[in-house]
Scaffold this motif. Structure first.
Motif, PDB file in Angstrom:
ATOM      1  N   PRO A   2       0.867  -1.279  -0.109  1.00  0.00           N
ATOM      2  CA  PRO A   2      -0.012  -0.027   0.145  1.00  0.00           C
ATOM      3  C   PRO A   2       0.800   1.278   0.088  1.00  0.00           C
ATOM      4  N   VAL A   3       0.410   2.264  -0.540  1.00  0.00           N
ATOM      5  CA  VAL A   3       1.151   3.540  -0.656  1.00  0.00           C
ATOM      6  C   VAL A   3       1.222   4.134   0.714  1.00  0.00           C
ATOM      7  N   GLY A   4       2.596   4.766   0.975  1.00  0.00           N
ATOM      8  CA  GLY A   4       2.750   5.308   2.211  1.00  0.00           C
ATOM      9  C   GLY A   4       3.739   4.664   2.980  1.00  0.00           C
ATOM     10  N   TRP A   5       3.993   3.192   2.686  1.00  0.00           N
ATOM     11  CA  TRP A   5       4.778   2.574   3.676  1.00  0.00           C
ATOM     12  C   TRP A   5       6.381   3.214   3.793  1.00  0.00           C
ATOM     13  N   SER A   6       6.839   3.644   2.847  1.00  0.00           N
ATOM     14  CA  SER A   6       8.099   4.260   2.754  1.00  0.00           C
ATOM     15  C   SER A   6       8.375   5.440   3.965  1.00  0.00           C
ATOM     16  N   VAL A   7       7.248   6.106   4.183  1.00  0.00           N
ATOM     17  CA  VAL A   7       7.036   7.081   5.071  1.00  0.00           C
ATOM     18  C   VAL A   7       6.960   6.439   6.702  1.00  0.00           C
ATOM     19  N   VAL A   8       6.415   5.415   6.666  1.00  0.00           N
ATOM     20  CA  VAL A   8       6.535   4.655   7.952  1.00  0.00           C
ATOM     21  C   VAL A   8       7.638   3.909   8.305  1.00  0.00           C
ATOM     22  N   ALA A   9       8.434   3.602   7.105  1.00  0.00           N
ATOM     23  CA  ALA A   9       9.534   2.641   7.380  1.00  0.00           C
ATOM     24  C   ALA A   9      10.665   3.837   7.815  1.00  0.00           C
ATOM     25  N   LYS A  10      10.433   4.888   7.499  1.00  0.00           N
ATOM     26  CA  LYS A  10      11.815   6.003   7.930  1.00  0.00           C
ATOM     27  C   LYS A  10      11.738   6.048   9.504  1.00  0.00           C
ATOM     28  N   LYS A  11      10.678   5.736  10.006  1.00  0.00           N
ATOM     29  CA  LYS A  11      10.643   5.798  11.385  1.00  0.00           C
ATOM     30  C   LYS A  11      11.442   4.746  12.153  1.00  0.00           C
ATOM     31  N   HIS A  12      11.557   3.679  11.256  1.00  0.00           N
ATOM     32  CA  HIS A  12      12.310   2.550  11.688  1.00  0.00           C
ATOM     33  C   HIS A  12      11.597   1.682  12.917  1.00  0.00           C
ATOM     34  N   PRO A  13      10.489   1.216  12.772  1.00  0.00           N
ATOM     35  CA  PRO A  13       9.751   0.780  13.846  1.00  0.00           C
ATOM     36  C   PRO A  13       9.843  -0.603  14.014  1.00  0.00           C
ATOM     37  N   ARG A  14      10.195  -1.270  15.189  1.00  0.00           N
ATOM     38  CA  ARG A  14      10.178  -2.693  15.066  1.00  0.00           C
ATOM     39  C   ARG A  14       8.726  -3.402  15.009  1.00  0.00           C
ATOM     40  N   PHE A  15       7.825  -2.421  15.536  1.00  0.00           N
ATOM     41  CA  PHE A  15       6.346  -3.049  15.623  1.00  0.00           C
ATOM     42  C   PHE A  15       5.570  -1.687  15.045  1.00  0.00           C
ATOM     43  N   VAL A  34       0.738  -5.652   3.359  1.00  0.00           N
ATOM     44  CA  VAL A  34       1.713  -5.185   3.985  1.00  0.00           C
ATOM     45  C   VAL A  34       2.564  -6.490   4.133  1.00  0.00           C
ATOM     46  N   ALA A  35       2.088  -7.276   4.784  1.00  0.00           N
ATOM     47  CA  ALA A  35       3.186  -8.468   5.250  1.00  0.00           C
ATOM     48  C   ALA A  35       3.761  -9.139   4.015  1.00  0.00           C
ATOM     49  N   CYS A  36       2.596  -9.373   2.980  1.00  0.00           N
ATOM     50  CA  CYS A  36       3.188 -10.097   1.766  1.00  0.00           C
ATOM     51  C   CYS A  36       4.229  -9.214   1.053  1.00  0.00           C
ATOM     52  N   PRO A 239      -6.387   2.970  -1.051  1.00  0.00           N
ATOM     53  CA  PRO A 239      -6.031   2.828   0.324  1.00  0.00           C
ATOM     54  C   PRO A 239      -4.517   3.213   0.529  1.00  0.00           C
ATOM     55  N   PHE A 240      -3.937   3.573   1.671  1.00  0.00           N
ATOM     56  CA  PHE A 240      -2.715   4.236   2.194  1.00  0.00           C
ATOM     57  C   PHE A 240      -2.324   4.430   3.483  1.00  0.00           C
ATOM     58  N   TRP A 260      -5.756   4.472   5.669  1.00  0.00           N
ATOM     59  CA  TRP A 260      -7.008   4.888   5.017  1.00  0.00           C
ATOM     60  C   TRP A 260      -7.447   3.684   4.008  1.00  0.00           C
ATOM     61  N   LEU A 261      -8.943   3.418   4.360  1.00  0.00           N
ATOM     62  CA  LEU A 261      -9.324   2.069   3.553  1.00  0.00           C
ATOM     63  C   LEU A 261     -10.379   2.460   2.663  1.00  0.00           C
ATOM     64  N   GLY A 262     -10.827   3.734   2.592  1.00  0.00           N
ATOM     65  CA  GLY A 262     -12.025   4.130   1.693  1.00  0.00           C
ATOM     66  C   GLY A 262     -13.048   3.468   2.223  1.00  0.00           C
ATOM     67  N   ARG A 263     -14.123   3.209   1.185  1.00  0.00           N
ATOM     68  CA  ARG A 263     -15.234   2.613   1.487  1.00  0.00           C
ATOM     69  C   ARG A 263     -15.272   1.290   2.144  1.00  0.00           C
ATOM     70  N   VAL A 264     -15.862   0.820   3.309  1.00  0.00           N
ATOM     71  CA  VAL A 264     -15.439  -0.407   3.671  1.00  0.00           C
ATOM     72  C   VAL A 264     -16.643  -1.530   3.659  1.00  0.00           C
ATOM     73  N   ASN A 265     -16.615  -2.704   3.469  1.00  0.00           N
ATOM     74  CA  ASN A 265     -17.588  -3.636   3.715  1.00  0.00           C
ATOM     75  C   ASN A 265     -17.533  -4.673   4.777  1.00  0.00           C
ATOM     76  N   GLY A 266     -18.719  -4.902   5.471  1.00  0.00           N
ATOM     77  CA  GLY A 266     -18.858  -5.938   6.530  1.00  0.00           C
ATOM     78  C   GLY A 266     -18.352  -7.037   6.096  1.00  0.00           C
ATOM     79  N   SER A 267     -17.772  -8.050   6.951  1.00  0.00           N
ATOM     80  CA  SER A 267     -17.416  -9.409   7.044  1.00  0.00           C
ATOM     81  C   SER A 267     -17.977 -10.078   8.025  1.00  0.00           C
TER      82      SER A 267
END
Length: 280
Positions: A2-15, A34-36, A239-240, A260-267
């Motif tokens: 998903p878009v935006g991971w590079s911004v998150v990764a810059k904080k070098h989080p373990r979790f 993200v996991a994939c 999504p981002f 951000w997920l946009g419009r969601v659907n119940g599961s």
């Protein structure tokens, strides 16, 4: 990814904690993406899911099975008889997807971390206020699983109350949510789920039911269904994730950012047709 991971990764989080509202198709898909993507890059990933820690040994045994046996094995403890959003079809599909990737040689593992895993935890956390014992157990269960392996990243999918970085409640009943107890703040990025509305599967008290304080809630007092939910923003259809809070949103939980997920659907529950009656 998903878009935006590079911004998150810059904080070098373990979790990286994804604080969701349970019962959508989209949140588990997002975390699965993200996991994939990370595992495909060779990162060793632990995905923590909000299922009972007492069942983790069964989940781990199932994780070692071939793909054709995995689904049936986890439904015996993770889904059977449950009708909330944690037991959704989307959550089940997430684990099937992760197990398939693991079977293809990708470095992915899972842990079920919710609640007390043994009497030792109950004793050690008993003096914490309000919901504090539950939060402390969640944090310890994730941390112990992370420390037991050599992971580059731990992705946590959990209800967004547990993902807060601020206290919950007031006075003597105030407690620290899981994210405040998991690790030093600079090792954690918490992202709060934001949507454009749609539907979510959730369980609420039936209208007109009155339960006295301290009394157990009977099963027939709870009504589970896919219900409409209002959107909180208009941030596009794709999504981002991002660090910080976009204009127009209020960050009451001290989250580091949003996904951000946009419009969601119940599961609905994965075993809905077998174990539950349709809501009246």
């Amino acid at each position: 990814m998903p878009v935006g991971w590079s911004v998150v990764a810059k904080k070098h989080p373990r979790f990286v904690i994804f604080g969701e509202i349970h019962g959508t198709r989209e949140a588990p898909v997002f975390v699965g993406d993200v996991a994939c993507a990370l595992a495909s890059r060779g990162e060793r990933i632990l995905v923590a899911i909000e299922h009972g820690a007492v069942n983790d040994e069964t989940f781990q045994a199932a994780w070692r099975l071939p793909p054709q046996s995995f689904g049936a094995a986890i439904t015996k403890v993770g889904w059977a008889g449950r009708r909330d959003g944690v037991a959704s079809r989307a959550m089940f599909d997430l684990l099937i997807r992760l197990h398939r990737l693991k079977s293809m040689g990708k470095p992915i593992a899972i842990v079920a971390f919710n609640g007390m895993r043994n009497d030792d935890q109950r004793r050690r956390f008993a003096d914490l206020p309000a919901q504090g014992p539950h939060e402390a157990a969640q944090a310890e269960n994730i941390r112990d699983a992370a420390n037991a392996g050599h992971y580059d990243r731990v992705l946590v999918l959990v209800g967004n109350l547990h993902a807060r970085k601020t206290m919950v409640g007031e006075g003597q009943d105030a407690f620290r949510p899981m994210a405040m107890q998991l690790a030093p703040a600079d090792q954690i990025v918490t992202l709060n789920m934001v949507t454009a509305g749609g539907t979510m599967w959730n369980c609420l008290m039936r209208p007109g039911v009155d339960i006295a304080a301290g009394e157990p809630i009977p099963d027939d007092a709870i009504e589970c269904a896919s219900r409409s939910t209002r959107g909180e923003a208009k941030l596009g259809s794709r999504p981002f994730m991002t660090i910080g809070t976009p204009d127009g949103l209020v960050n009451e939980g001290g989250y580091d950012g949003i996904f951000w997920l946009g419009r969601v659907n119940g599961s609905e529950p994965a075993l809905h047709n077998r174990f539950l009656r349709s809501p009246s």
